[in-house]
Write a protein that holds these residues in place. Structure first.
Motif, PDB file in Angstrom:
ATOM      1  N   TYR A 111       0.836  -1.200   0.000  1.00 39.58           N
ATOM      2  CA  TYR A 111       0.000   0.000   0.000  1.00 39.58           C
ATOM      3  C   TYR A 111       0.869   1.247   0.000  1.00 39.58           C
ATOM      4  O   TYR A 111       1.924   1.282   0.644  1.00 39.58           O
ATOM      5  N   ARG A 112       0.405   2.259  -0.698  1.00 39.11           N
ATOM      6  CA  ARG A 112       1.026   3.575  -0.654  1.00 39.11           C
ATOM      7  C   ARG A 112      -0.074   4.579  -0.360  1.00 39.11           C
ATOM      8  O   ARG A 112      -1.086   4.613  -1.061  1.00 39.11           O
ATOM      9  N   ASP A 113       0.103   5.367   0.689  1.00 34.84           N
ATOM     10  CA  ASP A 113      -0.871   6.372   1.106  1.00 34.84           C
ATOM     11  C   ASP A 113      -2.275   5.780   1.264  1.00 34.84           C
ATOM     12  O   ASP A 113      -3.265   6.389   0.867  1.00 34.84           O
ATOM     13  N   GLY A 114      -2.332   4.580   1.820  1.00 32.99           N
ATOM     14  CA  GLY A 114      -3.608   3.933   2.102  1.00 32.99           C
ATOM     15  C   GLY A 114      -4.259   3.224   0.929  1.00 32.99           C
ATOM     16  O   GLY A 114      -5.320   2.634   1.086  1.00 32.99           O
ATOM     17  N   CYS A 115      -3.648   3.272  -0.248  1.00 34.23           N
ATOM     18  CA  CYS A 115      -4.222   2.631  -1.442  1.00 34.23           C
ATOM     19  C   CYS A 115      -3.402   1.411  -1.834  1.00 34.23           C
ATOM     20  O   CYS A 115      -2.165   1.485  -1.886  1.00 34.23           O
ATOM     21  N   LEU A 116      -4.099   0.326  -2.120  1.00 42.01           N
ATOM     22  CA  LEU A 116      -3.423  -0.889  -2.555  1.00 42.01           C
ATOM     23  C   LEU A 116      -2.774  -0.645  -3.911  1.00 42.01           C
ATOM     24  O   LEU A 116      -3.438  -0.267  -4.867  1.00 42.01           O
ATOM     25  N   VAL A 117      -1.474  -0.854  -3.989  1.00 44.52           N
ATOM     26  CA  VAL A 117      -0.727  -0.696  -5.235  1.00 44.52           C
ATOM     27  C   VAL A 117      -0.626  -2.042  -5.952  1.00 44.52           C
ATOM     28  O   VAL A 117      -0.844  -2.136  -7.147  1.00 44.52           O
ATOM     29  N   LYS A 118      -0.319  -3.090  -5.189  1.00 46.61           N
ATOM     30  CA  LYS A 118      -0.126  -4.415  -5.791  1.00 46.61           C
ATOM     31  C   LYS A 118      -0.275  -5.478  -4.714  1.00 46.61           C
ATOM     32  O   LYS A 118       0.093  -5.267  -3.570  1.00 46.61           O
ATOM     33  N   SER A 119      -0.812  -6.626  -5.109  1.00 45.52           N
ATOM     34  CA  SER A 119      -0.829  -7.776  -4.204  1.00 45.52           C
ATOM     35  C   SER A 119      -0.044  -8.907  -4.846  1.00 45.52           C
ATOM     36  O   SER A 119       0.058  -8.994  -6.071  1.00 45.52           O
ATOM     37  N   HIS A 120       0.542  -9.737  -3.998  1.00 47.34           N
ATOM     38  CA  HIS A 120       1.383 -10.842  -4.440  1.00 47.34           C
ATOM     39  C   HIS A 120       0.976 -12.114  -3.712  1.00 47.34           C
ATOM     40  O   HIS A 120       0.743 -12.089  -2.501  1.00 47.34           O
ATOM     41  N   VAL A 121       0.944 -13.214  -4.421  1.00 52.84           N
ATOM     42  CA  VAL A 121       0.769 -14.526  -3.805  1.00 52.84           C
ATOM     43  C   VAL A 121       2.100 -14.884  -3.149  1.00 52.84           C
ATOM     44  O   VAL A 121       3.169 -14.687  -3.737  1.00 52.84           O
ATOM     45  N   ILE A 122       2.022 -15.393  -1.923  1.00 54.68           N
ATOM     46  CA  ILE A 122       3.222 -15.674  -1.135  1.00 54.68           C
ATOM     47  C   ILE A 122       3.149 -17.070  -0.543  1.00 54.68           C
ATOM     48  O   ILE A 122       2.154 -17.785  -0.705  1.00 54.68           O
ATOM     49  N   SER A 123       4.180 -17.416   0.178  1.00 57.79           N
ATOM     50  CA  SER A 123       4.195 -18.620   0.995  1.00 57.79           C
ATOM     51  C   SER A 123       4.735 -18.240   2.365  1.00 57.79           C
ATOM     52  O   SER A 123       5.798 -17.632   2.469  1.00 57.79           O
ATOM     53  N   THR A 124       3.971 -18.569   3.404  1.00 62.32           N
ATOM     54  CA  THR A 124       4.440 -18.371   4.775  1.00 62.32           C
ATOM     55  C   THR A 124       4.760 -19.753   5.345  1.00 62.32           C
ATOM     56  O   THR A 124       4.803 -20.741   4.624  1.00 62.32           O
ATOM     57  N   SER A 125       4.950 -19.831   6.627  1.00 63.82           N
ATOM     58  CA  SER A 125       5.447 -21.051   7.258  1.00 63.82           C
ATOM     59  C   SER A 125       4.536 -22.261   7.091  1.00 63.82           C
ATOM     60  O   SER A 125       3.313 -22.162   7.183  1.00 63.82           O
ATOM     61  N   LEU A 126       5.179 -23.385   6.889  1.00 65.25           N
ATOM     62  CA  LEU A 126       4.497 -24.678   6.872  1.00 65.25           C
ATOM     63  C   LEU A 126       3.944 -24.992   8.262  1.00 65.25           C
ATOM     64  O   LEU A 126       2.963 -25.710   8.401  1.00 65.25           O
ATOM     65  N   ARG A 127       4.543 -24.425   9.282  1.00 68.23           N
ATOM     66  CA  ARG A 127       4.112 -24.612  10.680  1.00 68.23           C
ATOM     67  C   ARG A 127       3.132 -23.512  11.070  1.00 68.23           C
ATOM     68  O   ARG A 127       3.030 -22.496  10.394  1.00 68.23           O
ATOM     69  N   PRO A 128       2.431 -23.697  12.191  1.00 60.70           N
ATOM     70  CA  PRO A 128       1.492 -22.647  12.636  1.00 60.70           C
ATOM     71  C   PRO A 128       2.228 -21.331  12.910  1.00 60.70           C
ATOM     72  O   PRO A 128       3.403 -21.345  13.290  1.00 60.70           O
ATOM     73  N   PRO A 129       1.534 -20.204  12.738  1.00 64.09           N
ATOM     74  CA  PRO A 129       2.158 -18.912  13.041  1.00 64.09           C
ATOM     75  C   PRO A 129       2.673 -18.900  14.474  1.00 64.09           C
ATOM     76  O   PRO A 129       2.022 -19.431  15.382  1.00 64.09           O
ATOM     77  N   SER A 130       3.847 -18.316  14.662  1.00 60.68           N
ATOM     78  CA  SER A 130       4.419 -18.246  16.002  1.00 60.68           C
ATOM     79  C   SER A 130       5.513 -17.191  16.035  1.00 60.68           C
ATOM     80  O   SER A 130       6.257 -17.036  15.068  1.00 60.68           O
ATOM     81  N   ASN A 131       5.609 -16.508  17.146  1.00 63.42           N
ATOM     82  CA  ASN A 131       6.652 -15.510  17.340  1.00 63.42           C
ATOM     83  C   ASN A 131       7.815 -16.081  18.147  1.00 63.42           C
ATOM     84  O   ASN A 131       8.810 -15.397  18.353  1.00 63.42           O
ATOM     85  N   ILE A 132       7.723 -17.318  18.600  1.00 66.53           N
ATOM     86  CA  ILE A 132       8.721 -17.905  19.493  1.00 66.53           C
ATOM     87  C   ILE A 132       9.915 -18.439  18.714  1.00 66.53           C
ATOM     88  O   ILE A 132       9.759 -19.114  17.693  1.00 66.53           O
ATOM     89  N   LYS A 133      11.113 -18.142  19.225  1.00 72.44           N
ATOM     90  CA  LYS A 133      12.356 -18.591  18.612  1.00 72.44           C
ATOM     91  C   LYS A 133      12.340 -20.113  18.427  1.00 72.44           C
ATOM     92  O   LYS A 133      11.846 -20.841  19.280  1.00 72.44           O
ATOM     93  N   ASP A 134      12.871 -20.569  17.315  1.00 67.94           N
ATOM     94  CA  ASP A 134      12.990 -21.986  16.941  1.00 67.94           C
ATOM     95  C   ASP A 134      11.659 -22.662  16.632  1.00 67.94           C
ATOM     96  O   ASP A 134      11.620 -23.864  16.418  1.00 67.94           O
ATOM     97  N   SER A 135      10.559 -21.895  16.583  1.00 67.90           N
ATOM     98  CA  SER A 135       9.254 -22.480  16.244  1.00 67.90           C
ATOM     99  C   SER A 135       9.122 -22.694  14.741  1.00 67.90           C
ATOM    100  O   SER A 135       8.301 -23.495  14.303  1.00 67.90           O
ATOM    101  N   LEU A 136       9.886 -21.958  13.964  1.00 64.60           N
ATOM    102  CA  LEU A 136       9.811 -21.943  12.494  1.00 64.60           C
ATOM    103  C   LEU A 136       8.458 -21.453  11.985  1.00 64.60           C
ATOM    104  O   LEU A 136       8.098 -21.678  10.837  1.00 64.60           O
ATOM    105  N   GLY A 137       7.698 -20.779  12.852  1.00 57.16           N
ATOM    106  CA  GLY A 137       6.422 -20.192  12.452  1.00 57.16           C
ATOM    107  C   GLY A 137       6.620 -18.760  11.973  1.00 57.16           C
ATOM    108  O   GLY A 137       7.550 -18.079  12.398  1.00 57.16           O
ATOM    109  N   THR A 138       5.751 -18.304  11.088  1.00 55.31           N
ATOM    110  CA  THR A 138       5.783 -16.913  10.647  1.00 55.31           C
ATOM    111  C   THR A 138       5.299 -16.038  11.805  1.00 55.31           C
ATOM    112  O   THR A 138       4.233 -16.289  12.369  1.00 55.31           O
ATOM    113  N   PRO A 139       6.083 -15.019  12.175  1.00 54.47           N
ATOM    114  CA  PRO A 139       5.693 -14.178  13.313  1.00 54.47           C
ATOM    115  C   PRO A 139       4.600 -13.186  12.939  1.00 54.47           C
ATOM    116  O   PRO A 139       4.554 -12.683  11.824  1.00 54.47           O
TER     117      PRO A 139
END
Length: 179
Positions: A32-60
């Protein structure tokens, strides 16, 4: 976007004109730029559940900032190890190395901005520091797997997508990651 503004206000931070949002559930990144969506991208996040904990391998989750932009001038598909370009395109590597998730093309290194949530340690003493976990937004050698969880905690993008995004963002721009 509204949650990002609320979180900035709670942390005493000024929202940036450029914002990246990551939806783990939808496997989408929005720029987003100035509150307007400029572009969206298909991505890949963690194969494991989201997590902020070190060594969890989860996306924080939570509010982050881009703290480093790495790889300017390198060709698309170049492989990075320890944030240094190897000089090799992923297709030049052996089959064993190509089977792994490689960091390619560009790196946007993230730093968590929420103490106890994605920066420092939490109330139970667990490390939850996105920067110390080396979590990035980066290109991948497995573009065929974008759209589904596959990474080891990072946000993976197509090589052309990360090239575009890299040119648009600046150090200190905000990144909001949510389920």
């Amino acid at each position: 976007m509204e949650r990002t503004k609320e979180k900035c206000a709670a942390l005493g931070l000024k929202p940036t004109s450029r914002l990246i949002t990551v939806s783990i559930a939808q496997q989408l990144l929005g720029f987003y730029r100035d509150g307007c969506l400029v572009k969206s991208h298909v991505i890949s996040t963690s194969l494991r559940p989201p997590s902020n904990i070190k060594d969890s391998l989860g996306t924080p989750r939570g509010l982050h900032e881009i703290t480093e932009k790495i790889g300017a001038g390198q060709p698309p598909g170049i492989v990075f190890k320890a944030r240094v370009a190897t000089g090799k395109h992923f297709s030049e590597l052996g089959a064993d190395e190509q089977a792994r998730n490689l960091i390619t093309t560009r790196i946007l290194r993230l730093r968590g901005l929420e103490p106890g949530h994605n920066a420092g340690t939490n109330a139970t003493g667990q490390v939850v520091d996105t920067f110390d976990r080396y979590v990035y937004i980066h290109g991948t050698n497995h573009e065929d797997r974008l759209g589904q969880p596959f990474s080891a905690g990072c946000v993976e993008m197509s090589n052309l997508g990360i090239l575009e995004l890299f040119e648009e963002v600046r150090v200190r721009d905000l990144v909001w990651i949510e389920d």
